[in-house]
Write a protein that holds these residues in place. Structure first.
Motif, short mmCIF file in Angstrom:
data_model
loop_
_atom_site.label_atom_id
_atom_site.label_comp_id
_atom_site.label_asym_id
_atom_site.label_seq_id
_atom_site.Cartn_x
_atom_site.Cartn_y
_atom_site.Cartn_z
N VAL A 3 0.85 -1.18 0.00
CA VAL A 3 0.00 0.00 0.00
C VAL A 3 0.89 1.23 0.00
CG1 VAL A 3 -1.79 1.29 1.23
CG2 VAL A 3 -1.85 -1.23 1.21
N SER A 4 0.72 2.06 -1.02
CA SER A 4 1.46 3.32 -1.10
C SER A 4 0.77 4.34 -0.23
CB SER A 4 1.49 3.82 -2.55
OG SER A 4 2.15 2.88 -3.37
N VAL A 5 1.52 4.92 0.69
CA VAL A 5 0.98 5.95 1.58
C VAL A 5 1.64 7.27 1.20
CG1 VAL A 5 0.72 6.74 3.95
CG2 VAL A 5 0.56 4.29 3.41
N ILE A 6 0.81 8.24 0.88
CA ILE A 6 1.29 9.54 0.43
C ILE A 6 0.74 10.62 1.35
CG2 ILE A 6 1.53 8.75 -1.95
CD1 ILE A 6 -1.16 10.09 -2.60
N VAL A 95 -3.57 2.93 -2.74
CA VAL A 95 -2.99 4.18 -2.23
C VAL A 95 -3.86 4.72 -1.10
CG1 VAL A 95 -2.42 6.59 -2.83
CG2 VAL A 95 -2.03 4.76 -4.50
N VAL A 96 -3.19 5.22 -0.06
CA VAL A 96 -3.89 5.97 0.99
C VAL A 96 -3.17 7.30 1.13
CG1 VAL A 96 -4.60 6.10 3.40
CG2 VAL A 96 -4.61 3.88 2.21
N ALA A 97 -3.94 8.40 1.06
CA ALA A 97 -3.39 9.74 1.22
C ALA A 97 -3.81 10.30 2.58
CB ALA A 97 -3.88 10.66 0.12
N VAL A 98 -2.85 10.93 3.26
CA VAL A 98 -3.11 11.62 4.52
C VAL A 98 -2.61 13.04 4.34
CG1 VAL A 98 -2.63 11.71 7.00
CG2 VAL A 98 -2.76 9.49 5.85
N PHE A 110 -1.56 10.42 -10.35
CA PHE A 110 -0.98 9.16 -10.84
C PHE A 110 -1.76 7.96 -10.34
CE2 PHE A 110 2.86 11.84 -11.47
CZ PHE A 110 2.96 11.64 -12.85
N ALA A 111 -2.35 8.04 -9.15
CA ALA A 111 -3.17 6.94 -8.66
C ALA A 111 -4.36 6.71 -9.59
CB ALA A 111 -3.65 7.22 -7.24
N SER A 112 -4.91 7.79 -10.12
CA SER A 112 -6.00 7.68 -11.09
C SER A 112 -5.49 7.11 -12.41
CB SER A 112 -6.66 9.04 -11.31
OG SER A 112 -7.66 8.94 -12.29
N VAL A 113 -4.38 7.64 -12.89
CA VAL A 113 -3.79 7.17 -14.16
C VAL A 113 -3.51 5.67 -14.12
CG1 VAL A 113 -1.71 7.32 -15.61
CG2 VAL A 113 -2.82 9.41 -14.80
N TYR A 114 -2.95 5.21 -12.99
CA TYR A 114 -2.58 3.80 -12.86
C TYR A 114 -3.68 2.96 -12.21
CZ TYR A 114 1.95 5.42 -14.32
OH TYR A 114 2.97 5.99 -15.04
N ASP A 115 -4.86 3.54 -12.08
CA ASP A 115 -6.06 2.84 -11.62
C ASP A 115 -5.86 2.12 -10.28
OD1 ASP A 115 -8.74 2.24 -11.95
OD2 ASP A 115 -8.32 0.31 -12.89
N ARG A 116 -5.30 2.83 -9.32
CA ARG A 116 -5.10 2.27 -7.99
C ARG A 116 -6.27 2.67 -7.09
NH1 ARG A 116 -1.41 0.33 -10.80
NH2 ARG A 116 0.69 -0.08 -10.01
N PRO A 117 -6.87 1.71 -6.38
CA PRO A 117 -7.88 2.09 -5.39
C PRO A 117 -7.26 3.09 -4.41
CG PRO A 117 -7.71 -0.31 -5.59
CD PRO A 117 -6.57 0.28 -6.36
N THR A 118 -8.00 4.17 -4.12
CA THR A 118 -7.41 5.25 -3.33
C THR A 118 -8.37 5.73 -2.25
OG1 THR A 118 -6.17 5.95 -5.28
CG2 THR A 118 -6.34 7.53 -3.47
N ALA A 119 -7.86 5.76 -1.03
CA ALA A 119 -8.61 6.32 0.10
C ALA A 119 -7.88 7.58 0.56
CB ALA A 119 -8.70 5.32 1.24
N GLY A 120 -8.63 8.54 1.06
CA GLY A 120 -8.03 9.78 1.53
C GLY A 120 -8.55 10.18 2.90
N ILE A 121 -7.60 10.55 3.76
CA ILE A 121 -7.94 11.05 5.10
C ILE A 121 -7.49 12.50 5.16
CG2 ILE A 121 -7.62 10.76 7.58
CD1 ILE A 121 -6.67 7.86 6.96
N VAL A 140 -9.60 -0.91 5.21
CA VAL A 140 -10.72 -1.76 4.79
C VAL A 140 -11.14 -1.41 3.37
CG1 VAL A 140 -13.17 -2.27 5.20
CG2 VAL A 140 -11.55 -2.28 7.11
N TYR A 141 -11.22 -0.13 3.06
CA TYR A 141 -11.61 0.30 1.71
C TYR A 141 -10.62 -0.20 0.66
CZ TYR A 141 -12.52 3.03 -2.42
OH TYR A 141 -12.77 3.39 -3.73
N VAL A 142 -9.33 0.04 0.85
CA VAL A 142 -8.37 -0.37 -0.19
C VAL A 142 -8.25 -1.88 -0.29
CG1 VAL A 142 -7.11 1.84 -0.21
CG2 VAL A 142 -6.27 -0.04 1.23
N GLU A 143 -8.40 -2.58 0.82
CA GLU A 143 -8.39 -4.05 0.74
C GLU A 143 -9.56 -4.54 -0.12
OE1 GLU A 143 -6.41 -5.51 4.96
OE2 GLU A 143 -8.57 -5.10 4.91
#
Length: 149
Positions: A3-6, A95-98, A110-121, A140-143
């Motif tokens: 999981v990429s955390v940004i 991807v999870v963004a904080v 890039f998460a959209s371009v590479y079609d990665r499920p993405t959650a944001g806090i 839970v969402y990204v899983e």
């Protein structure tokens, strides 16, 4: 999964607590953390993962592995500056963004371009980013979304 955390490189105590909790939850659930390897959200998420016995990978903007924060297990030096941002996203299954500023915004793109499920806090709003309140909700969402693909 990985999981990429940004997120922001300059964060307050609340954001650090959120990122650390995220790292802890990811590690407890057996996931590897991928991040940019420096400070702020990156250091806090790695600290949380390390505290829970997890594995961390830092994809650095600099050309020195020694620049990684002390909680990175595997440092990858790129010398690319912000041009390394797509590498952070591509090396995760989700991807999870904080929080975050312009660098985080580019990674969300890039998460959209590479079609990665993405959650944001507490981060930028975008059509492909699922806004959540807690680290647990994000994981839970990204899983769920990564399994659906």
């Amino acid at each position: 999964m990985r999981v990429s955390v940004i997120g922001g490189s300059s964060i307050d105590a609340s954001e650090a607590e959120t990122a650390e909790s995220l790292g802890r939850v990811l590690a407890q659930r057996g996931h590897t953390v991928v991040c940019g390897g420096l400070g702020g959200v990156m250091e806090a998420v790695c600290r949380g993962a390390a505290d829970a016995g997890g594995h961390t990978i830092g994809i650095l903007p600099t050309d020195r592995r020694a620049d990684a924060n002390e909680y990175v297990d595997e440092a990858i030096a790129t010398g690319l500056g912000h041009a390394r941002n797509p590498l952070v996203v591509m090396n995760g299954d989700a991807v999870v963004a904080v929080d975050g500023g312009g660098g985080t915004l580019s990674e969300l793109g890039f998460a959209s371009v590479y079609d990665r499920p993405t959650a944001g806090i507490g981060t930028h709003e975008a059509a492909h980013v699922e806004a959540v309140e807690t680290a647990e909700e994000a994981v839970v969402y990204v899983e769920r979304e990564a399994r659906a693909e």
